[in-house]
Motif scaffolding. Structure first.
Motif, PDB file in Angstrom:
ATOM      1  N   ILE A 188       7.374  10.047   7.415  1.00  0.00           N
ATOM      2  CA  ILE A 188       8.003   8.561   7.090  1.00  0.00           C
ATOM      3  C   ILE A 188       7.108   7.387   7.809  1.00  0.00           C
ATOM      4  O   ILE A 188       6.888   6.427   7.293  1.00  0.00           O
ATOM      5  CB  ILE A 188       9.507   8.600   7.401  1.00  0.00           C
ATOM      6  CG1 ILE A 188      10.190   9.479   6.654  1.00  0.00           C
ATOM      7  CG2 ILE A 188       9.976   6.940   7.588  1.00  0.00           C
ATOM      8  CD1 ILE A 188      11.693   9.733   7.182  1.00  0.00           C
ATOM      9  N   GLU A 189       6.512   7.743   9.088  1.00  0.00           N
ATOM     10  CA  GLU A 189       5.946   6.724   9.909  1.00  0.00           C
ATOM     11  C   GLU A 189       4.531   6.552   8.929  1.00  0.00           C
ATOM     12  O   GLU A 189       4.124   5.465   8.891  1.00  0.00           O
ATOM     13  CB  GLU A 189       5.518   7.315  11.111  1.00  0.00           C
ATOM     14  CG  GLU A 189       6.703   7.479  12.003  1.00  0.00           C
ATOM     15  CD  GLU A 189       7.549   8.747  11.589  1.00  0.00           C
ATOM     16  OE1 GLU A 189       8.494   9.035  12.366  1.00  0.00           O
ATOM     17  OE2 GLU A 189       7.191   9.693  10.872  1.00  0.00           O
ATOM     18  N   ALA A 190       3.817   7.554   8.646  1.00  0.00           N
ATOM     19  CA  ALA A 190       2.617   7.315   7.914  1.00  0.00           C
ATOM     20  C   ALA A 190       2.771   6.399   6.580  1.00  0.00           C
ATOM     21  O   ALA A 190       2.021   5.732   6.197  1.00  0.00           O
ATOM     22  CB  ALA A 190       1.939   8.644   7.606  1.00  0.00           C
ATOM     23  N   ILE A 191       3.897   6.829   5.529  1.00  0.00           N
ATOM     24  CA  ILE A 191       3.880   5.949   4.800  1.00  0.00           C
ATOM     25  C   ILE A 191       4.449   4.489   4.781  1.00  0.00           C
ATOM     26  O   ILE A 191       4.025   3.723   4.070  1.00  0.00           O
ATOM     27  CB  ILE A 191       5.192   6.990   3.802  1.00  0.00           C
ATOM     28  CG1 ILE A 191       4.549   8.296   3.293  1.00  0.00           C
ATOM     29  CG2 ILE A 191       5.739   5.861   2.506  1.00  0.00           C
ATOM     30  CD1 ILE A 191       5.586   9.078   2.677  1.00  0.00           C
ATOM     31  N   THR A 192       5.077   4.618   5.711  1.00  0.00           N
ATOM     32  CA  THR A 192       5.639   2.948   6.226  1.00  0.00           C
ATOM     33  C   THR A 192       4.341   2.245   6.580  1.00  0.00           C
ATOM     34  O   THR A 192       4.248   1.077   6.228  1.00  0.00           O
ATOM     35  CB  THR A 192       6.559   3.013   7.396  1.00  0.00           C
ATOM     36  OG1 THR A 192       7.665   3.960   7.033  1.00  0.00           O
ATOM     37  CG2 THR A 192       6.910   1.629   7.744  1.00  0.00           C
ATOM     38  N   PHE A 193       3.294   2.938   7.410  1.00  0.00           N
ATOM     39  CA  PHE A 193       2.302   1.886   7.770  1.00  0.00           C
ATOM     40  C   PHE A 193       1.278   1.631   6.404  1.00  0.00           C
ATOM     41  O   PHE A 193       0.598   0.795   6.325  1.00  0.00           O
ATOM     42  CB  PHE A 193       1.554   2.976   8.780  1.00  0.00           C
ATOM     43  CG  PHE A 193       1.969   2.695  10.149  1.00  0.00           C
ATOM     44  CD1 PHE A 193       1.354   1.435  10.999  1.00  0.00           C
ATOM     45  CD2 PHE A 193       2.825   3.343  10.792  1.00  0.00           C
ATOM     46  CE1 PHE A 193       1.866   1.391  12.239  1.00  0.00           C
ATOM     47  CE2 PHE A 193       3.333   2.995  12.042  1.00  0.00           C
ATOM     48  CZ  PHE A 193       2.887   1.996  12.791  1.00  0.00           C
ATOM     49  N   ALA A 194       1.153   2.954   5.494  1.00  0.00           N
ATOM     50  CA  ALA A 194       0.496   2.799   4.374  1.00  0.00           C
ATOM     51  C   ALA A 194       0.773   1.829   3.582  1.00  0.00           C
ATOM     52  O   ALA A 194       0.137   1.117   2.829  1.00  0.00           O
ATOM     53  CB  ALA A 194       0.353   4.377   3.802  1.00  0.00           C
ATOM     54  N   GLU A 195       2.088   1.793   3.588  1.00  0.00           N
ATOM     55  CA  GLU A 195       2.719   0.730   2.598  1.00  0.00           C
ATOM     56  C   GLU A 195       2.483  -0.482   3.085  1.00  0.00           C
ATOM     57  O   GLU A 195       2.043  -1.714   2.200  1.00  0.00           O
ATOM     58  CB  GLU A 195       4.128   0.677   2.591  1.00  0.00           C
ATOM     59  CG  GLU A 195       4.915  -0.055   1.782  1.00  0.00           C
ATOM     60  CD  GLU A 195       6.672   0.322   1.670  1.00  0.00           C
ATOM     61  OE1 GLU A 195       7.096   0.362   0.678  1.00  0.00           O
ATOM     62  OE2 GLU A 195       7.165   0.610   2.632  1.00  0.00           O
ATOM     63  N   GLN A 196       2.228  -0.991   4.321  1.00  0.00           N
ATOM     64  CA  GLN A 196       1.955  -2.310   5.077  1.00  0.00           C
ATOM     65  C   GLN A 196       0.533  -2.720   4.639  1.00  0.00           C
ATOM     66  O   GLN A 196       0.361  -3.858   4.430  1.00  0.00           O
ATOM     67  CB  GLN A 196       2.163  -2.397   6.466  1.00  0.00           C
ATOM     68  CG  GLN A 196       1.968  -3.654   6.922  1.00  0.00           C
ATOM     69  CD  GLN A 196       2.118  -3.421   8.734  1.00  0.00           C
ATOM     70  OE1 GLN A 196       3.361  -2.761   9.105  1.00  0.00           O
ATOM     71  NE2 GLN A 196       1.528  -3.884   9.441  1.00  0.00           N
ATOM     72  N   THR A 197      -0.480  -1.578   4.651  1.00  0.00           N
ATOM     73  CA  THR A 197      -1.841  -1.938   4.682  1.00  0.00           C
ATOM     74  C   THR A 197      -2.496  -1.727   3.381  1.00  0.00           C
ATOM     75  O   THR A 197      -3.548  -2.367   3.040  1.00  0.00           O
ATOM     76  CB  THR A 197      -2.581  -0.972   5.442  1.00  0.00           C
ATOM     77  OG1 THR A 197      -2.254   0.364   4.962  1.00  0.00           O
ATOM     78  CG2 THR A 197      -2.188  -1.037   6.902  1.00  0.00           C
ATOM     79  N   GLY A 198      -1.801  -1.389   2.394  1.00  0.00           N
ATOM     80  CA  GLY A 198      -2.035  -1.507   0.744  1.00  0.00           C
ATOM     81  C   GLY A 198      -2.653  -0.088   0.322  1.00  0.00           C
ATOM     82  O   GLY A 198      -3.339  -0.150  -0.523  1.00  0.00           O
ATOM     83  N   ALA A 199      -2.465   0.830   1.091  1.00  0.00           N
ATOM     84  CA  ALA A 199      -2.859   2.239   0.557  1.00  0.00           C
ATOM     85  C   ALA A 199      -2.065   2.590  -0.261  1.00  0.00           C
ATOM     86  O   ALA A 199      -1.195   2.226  -0.763  1.00  0.00           O
ATOM     87  CB  ALA A 199      -2.903   3.275   1.884  1.00  0.00           C
ATOM     88  N   ARG A 200      -2.648   3.728  -1.093  1.00  0.00           N
ATOM     89  CA  ARG A 200      -1.995   4.238  -2.418  1.00  0.00           C
ATOM     90  C   ARG A 200      -0.765   5.114  -1.856  1.00  0.00           C
ATOM     91  O   ARG A 200      -0.852   6.019  -1.654  1.00  0.00           O
ATOM     92  CB  ARG A 200      -3.066   4.968  -3.407  1.00  0.00           C
ATOM     93  CG  ARG A 200      -3.968   4.176  -3.775  1.00  0.00           C
ATOM     94  CD  ARG A 200      -5.043   5.142  -4.709  1.00  0.00           C
ATOM     95  NE  ARG A 200      -4.408   5.802  -5.648  1.00  0.00           N
ATOM     96  CZ  ARG A 200      -4.987   6.570  -6.409  1.00  0.00           C
ATOM     97  NH1 ARG A 200      -6.264   7.050  -6.112  1.00  0.00           N
ATOM     98  NH2 ARG A 200      -4.613   7.148  -7.557  1.00  0.00           N
ATOM     99  N   ILE A 201       0.328   4.367  -1.846  1.00  0.00           N
ATOM    100  CA  ILE A 201       1.722   5.173  -1.253  1.00  0.00           C
ATOM    101  C   ILE A 201       1.844   6.379  -2.203  1.00  0.00           C
ATOM    102  O   ILE A 201       2.225   7.441  -1.391  1.00  0.00           O
ATOM    103  CB  ILE A 201       2.954   4.222  -1.669  1.00  0.00           C
ATOM    104  CG1 ILE A 201       2.671   2.950  -0.878  1.00  0.00           C
ATOM    105  CG2 ILE A 201       4.188   5.232  -0.905  1.00  0.00           C
ATOM    106  CD1 ILE A 201       2.459   3.039   0.361  1.00  0.00           C
TER     107      ILE A 201
END
Length: 326
Positions: A99-112
């Motif tokens: 959950i933590e990784a996906i939350t950060f990824a969502e903020q930076t524009g990575a492919r969720i």
């Protein structure tokens, strides 16, 4: 969470990888329950953990290089073997904290979607293979398959209300302070402070965690929209490669530390296996090798990954800012 994520993902992938937006899931709902998860992670930081430091300070300290080295290995696999873009590879490679990784990824524009698939593969493979390794080693069924359960703590409705209140205020505080992944980090930090200081020794019921994980699992499963069967197979293959690397690294660290720490080798290995906190603790409980010790290492691992992702996110934002200023 893994169950609801898996079912939702299979429905979407089975439908041919529906296009993004075809199966809408309110992101605000997922984020609200992410805040609840943050509070419940923070509730693991009890003053009792300080009593373990005199015995476990070295193995806890070694969690830091484990996370850094494992992250570097995972990044190399996803970036150069998998061909993922830089942002997606960075957050897919984090050795813990789905959950933590996906939350950060969502903020930076990575492919969720890709990040979700890779962390899903990591967790599934680790919680499947590690119990199998112990079965072949000891000849006994371990983990949740053995029927053991972690002790359930008592709770009152006040605990539930306090948990929800800390989640809401933590989200507000995180946004005001402009914390990275504020919907998670704000509630987590606030909850940890309240627990460690003894100001709010509340413990949310397990069913609230189950509900939060169910909702988040469905929300993350909906992110599989646009993920093809070919991509899913590729992600599982890459996940297997990184999982083997993580476990070998964990085995090496456990073997290196065992002569210096009064803890069984199996407990040390479980402490560095990047699977779910609950499942690894259940395996330890099955083997009678100290589930509290294992859980403490995993909570610290998640904390270290949060710090690492925070630093990476700040660096990425600084790079983006300097790029815009040119």
């Amino acid at each position: 969470m893994i169950g609801s994520l898996l079912i939702t993902a299979l429905l979407i992938v089975g439908a041919g990888g529906a296009n993004a937006g075809d199966i809408p899931f309110p992101r605000s709902v997922r984020q609200s329950f992410t805040a609840v998860i943050g509070v419940m992670i923070g509730q693991n930081f009890s003053p009792e953990l300080f009593g373990l430091l005199d015995r476990l300070w070295l193995s806890l300290l070694m969690v830091i290089p484990f996370v850094i080295v494992a992250h570097a290995i995972g990044f190399a696999v996803y970036r150069y073997l998998g061909g993922y873009d830089r942002l997606t590879a960075i957050f897919a490679a984090v050795p813990g904290g789905l959950i933590e990784a996906i939350t950060f990824a969502e903020q930076t524009g990575a492919r969720i979607g890709i990040v979700t698939v890779q962390h899903f593969a990591r967790v599934i493979l680790v919680i499947t293979i590690v119990p199998m390794l112990f079965f072949f080693w000891t000849g006994e069924v371990v983990g949740s398959a053995s029927g053991v359960e972690l002790a359930k703590q008592g709770y009152s409705y006040i605990d539930i209300l306090l948990t929800l209140a800390v989640a809401a205020f933590g989200m507000f505080l995180g946004k005001k302070l402009r914390l990275p992944a504020s919907i998670l980090i704000g509630p987590l930090v606030l909850s940890a402070i309240l627990q460690l200081t003894g100001l709010m020794p509340a413990h949310a019921p397990s069913w609230l965690l189950n509900v939060a994980q169910l909702v988040i699992g469905v929300g993350l499963g909906s992110e599989f929209q646009g993920i093809s069967r070919t991509q899913l197979v590729k992600s599982l293959g890459l996940g297997l490669v990184t999982m083997v690397a993580y476990l070998v690294l964990g085995l090496g660290l456990a073997a290196l530390l065992q002569p210096f720490i009064p803890v069984p080798f199996s407990a040390l290995f479980l402490s560095y296996a990047p699977g779910g906190v609950t499942e690894m603790s259940l395996v330890a409980l099955s083997l009678s090798v100290g589930p509290i010790i294992v859980a403490a290492h995993h909570v610290f691992r998640i904390s270290v990954t949060v710090v690492v992702m925070t630093l990476i996110t700040k660096k990425l934002e600084a790079e983006a800012g300097s790029g815009e200023g040119r």
